[in-house]
Design a protein around this motif. Structure first.
Motif, mmCIF file in Angstrom:
data_model
loop_
_atom_site.group_PDB
_atom_site.id
_atom_site.type_symbol
_atom_site.label_atom_id
_atom_site.label_comp_id
_atom_site.label_asym_id
_atom_site.label_seq_id
_atom_site.Cartn_x
_atom_site.Cartn_y
_atom_site.Cartn_z
ATOM 1 N N LEU A 1 -3.765 -7.105 -8.947
ATOM 2 C CA LEU A 1 -2.619 -6.445 -8.326
ATOM 3 C C LEU A 1 -1.708 -5.805 -9.366
ATOM 4 N N ASP A 2 -1.560 -6.445 -10.524
ATOM 5 C CA ASP A 2 -0.704 -5.862 -11.563
ATOM 6 C C ASP A 2 -1.331 -4.595 -12.141
ATOM 7 N N GLU A 3 -2.668 -4.492 -12.104
ATOM 8 C CA GLU A 3 -3.340 -3.279 -12.567
ATOM 9 C C GLU A 3 -3.184 -2.146 -11.563
ATOM 10 N N LEU A 4 -3.069 -2.505 -10.279
ATOM 11 C CA LEU A 4 -2.870 -1.485 -9.241
ATOM 12 C C LEU A 4 -1.478 -0.875 -9.335
ATOM 13 N N TYR A 5 -0.525 -1.653 -9.842
ATOM 14 C CA TYR A 5 0.868 -1.183 -9.994
ATOM 15 C C TYR A 5 1.243 -1.249 -11.472
ATOM 16 N N LEU B 1 0.837 -1.205 0.000
ATOM 17 C CA LEU B 1 0.000 0.000 0.000
ATOM 18 C C LEU B 1 0.867 1.248 0.000
ATOM 19 N N GLY B 2 1.894 1.240 0.845
ATOM 20 C CA GLY B 2 2.789 2.397 0.900
ATOM 21 C C GLY B 2 3.504 2.647 -0.408
ATOM 22 N N ALA B 3 3.722 1.562 -1.191
ATOM 23 C CA ALA B 3 4.430 1.699 -2.460
ATOM 24 C C ALA B 3 3.581 2.360 -3.541
ATOM 25 N N ILE B 4 2.270 2.507 -3.306
ATOM 26 C CA ILE B 4 1.417 3.187 -4.290
ATOM 27 C C ILE B 4 1.868 4.631 -4.462
ATOM 28 N N GLY B 5 2.292 5.251 -3.349
ATOM 29 C CA GLY B 5 2.845 6.603 -3.432
ATOM 30 C C GLY B 5 1.833 7.704 -3.245
ATOM 31 N N ASN B 6 0.665 7.591 -3.846
ATOM 32 C CA ASN B 6 -0.371 8.605 -3.750
ATOM 33 C C ASN B 6 -1.060 8.508 -2.385
ATOM 34 N N GLU B 7 -0.996 9.582 -1.579
ATOM 35 C CA GLU B 7 -1.522 9.560 -0.220
ATOM 36 C C GLU B 7 -3.010 9.239 -0.198
ATOM 37 N N GLU B 8 -3.767 9.784 -1.128
ATOM 38 C CA GLU B 8 -5.210 9.539 -1.163
ATOM 39 C C GLU B 8 -5.507 8.068 -1.436
ATOM 40 N N GLU B 9 -4.744 7.462 -2.354
ATOM 41 C CA GLU B 9 -4.932 6.051 -2.668
ATOM 42 C C GLU B 9 -4.534 5.168 -1.498
ATOM 43 N N ILE B 10 -3.484 5.536 -0.790
ATOM 44 C CA ILE B 10 -3.009 4.748 0.351
ATOM 45 C C ILE B 10 -4.069 4.692 1.445
#
Length: 527
Positions: free
Chosen positions: A305-309, A170-179
């Motif tokens: 998961l691959d679509e999320l990243y 989750l932290g690797a998403i980077g975008n605070e709103e998405e996290i």
């Protein structure tokens, strides 16, 4: 932690071996392989020796050269807790954490090792409290993991629980709103589906659904009249569009219904829930018809998961290897721990040189403090040092003899029959077993490896196609010496790999276990 050979992330969740190699802070290679039977069950290693051998084979086959391992501990082995406490220093935190688990663990607190990850957000600045994800791991679990990796020539340098790995992703998403979104990871394995709910970037709750890919695999096995192991290979390779047969479609519907029940149960138990996002992972996320049906039937934003990243989009393996990837990313996204869990319970070797130095220091102090006989005492000290040196030489020589003897005895046991009893020697007629190898060769197949252990003959071979493997299984079952046989694995081989291993026209790499009829089994049947 990183050295020249990098760090290898390793996860065994859901009977899948997931390996990720990181060098210089960059992920270089990510691969996965399904375990044969009786090696890993429910995320736990059930045979250390078989696991070590399988791991060594995979590292060699995948051309991975790395000694340091970061291991993902299955949540089924540990206790995890969200903790909030006043801001205190690290020493006080570590002193207090064990008592947070006293109402959960069995046995004494000292039988567990404890660690934590501190959660930090922008909103925490100026706060007088800290939030922790703390976990307690049985000491025996860590010891077993370390010893098993050692058998494979590897070294445990880091260990984190599955829950912490999910938070890392989750932290690797980077975008605070998405996290901070309320999000459910739907991990679809063969036997179960695990729902992991996260809110504000933190683990909230998990729920297990008693259905999985087995429903699809059984349908394919019935449709093509093959055993389950071969049906798994069919599904992974989409052989003859097996993932679209009516039985498989009905299985997808059953799975989707159970998932909807699980989501409804969670939303009704927490009326504050605003769950809108579902992330599919595990082997189920690799089955496209199932993914499409879930996207249609679930009233949520469903992605794999691959679509999320997006950076992993070209290689969908992240849906399976997320565990081994996540533990390597943990340091980069602030999920690093300050603990030393990797060496917990490890027996420290006392160096003889240190003992001698300490003894010498004591003797010197006594000599200095003595009022009389200084010269005599110094002579005694010199003599004792000489004795100690001779003793150390003898210890070194004896230790070498012991190590060499153990190695020689192990080789002797494997390459001779002298240490076997008459009963053990008479279990299987090895000439009859060799005839089975000739029979396999007559079918136009190439034997890569053959091992006879007890009453079981394991054969690794190269075949032209999956149908020929199935025909061979039936032919072997008809032999007088064979009680039964099973195809434990069968995978199609890519063109480049076929050239690398000299497979020729053979397109399938398979393993067959042949259970032989012995004198003892005949006597049992007569009785």
């Amino acid at each position: 932690m990183a050295r020249n050979d990098g760090v290898l992330g390793l996860s065994v969740t859901h009977e899948i071996l997931s390996l990720t190699l990181m060098k210089g802070g960059v992920i270089r290679k990510t691969v996965w392989e399904e375990f044969p039977d009786n090696i890993v069950e429910e995320g736990k290693i059930v045979s250390q020796n078989l696991f070590a051998e399988f791991l060594k084979e995979q590292l060699k086959e995948k051309k991975i050269n790395c000694k340091n391992v970061a291991y993902v501990i299955s949540d089924t082995d540990i206790f995890v807790r969200n903790i909030s406490m006043p801001k205190i220093d690290e020493e006080q935190i570590r002193f207090n954490i064990p008592f947070e688990f006293k109402d959960l663990i069995q046995g004494e607190l000292k039988q567990y090792v404890y660690d934590y990850v501190e959660r930090r957000t922008v909103n925490d600045e100026g706060s007088n409290t800290i939030k922790l994800l703390a976990y307690a791991v049985p000491l025996g679990v860590i010891t077993e993991i370390r010893e098993t990796l050692k058998l494979a020539g590897l070294k445990l340098v880091k260990a984190l629980p599955e829950t912490s790995v999910y938070e890392t992703l989750l932290g690797a998403i980077g975008n605070e709103e998405e996290i901070l979104k309320e999000r459910c990871f739907m991990d679809i394995s063969q036997k179960t589906i695990r729902m992991m709910i996260f809110k504000n970037g933190e683990f909230k709750v998990s729920h297990m659904i008693d259905i999985g890919e087995d429903r699809v695999i059984d349908a394919i096995a019935d449709e093509f009249n093959v055993d389950r192991h071969l049906a798994v290979t069919y599904l992974r390779s989409k052989y003859k569009d097996c993932d679209q047969v009516p039985g498989a479609i009905n299985a997808y519907k059953d799975i989707s219904i159970e998932i909807m029940k699980g989501i409804n149960y969670y939303e009704m138990s927490d009326m504050t829930s605003r769950l809108k996002d579902i992330v599919l992972c595990g082997m189920g996320a690799m089955t496209e018809p199932l993914v499409e049906m879930l996207k249609q039937r679930l009233d949520k934003n469903v992605v794999t998961l691959d679509e999320l990243y997006p950076k992993f989009k070209k290689d969908k393996d992240i849906s399976v290897t997320f565990g081994s990837v996540g533990i390597l990313l943990s340091d980069a996204v602030g999920a690093a721990t300050n603990g030393d869990m990797a060496v917990a319970g490890e027996k420290r070797k006392v160096k003889t040189s240190s003992v001698l130095i300490a003894a010498a220091a004591i003797l010197v102090a006594l000599c200095i403090g003595a009022k009389f006989g200084v010269i005599d005492r110094m002579n005694i000290l010199k003599a004792e040092r000489e004795k100690a040196a001779l003793l150390q030489e003898e210890i070194t020589a004896q230790t070498k003899l012991i190590v060499d003897a153990e190695s020689a005895m192990e080789d002797y046991y494997h390459y001779s029959w002298d240490m076997l009893s008459d009963e053990e020697k008479g279990r299987v007629d090895r000439l009859e077993a060799a005839k089975l190898a000739d029979l396999i060769g007559q079918q136009g197949m190439k034997i890569k490896f053959m091992d006879l252990a007890g009453e079981t003959l394991t054969v690794d071979l190269l075949a032209k196609n999956l149908d020929s493997v199935s025909q061979l299984s039936r032919l072997l079952s008809q032999q007088d010496i064979v009680e039964s046989c099973a195809v434990t694995s069968a995978k199609t081989i890519e063109e480049a790999l076929r050239e690398d291993i000299g497979a020729g026209d053979n397109n399938v790499n398979a393993q067959i276990k042949i259970y032989l009829i012995t004198d003892s089994s005949k006597e049992g049947n007569e009785q």
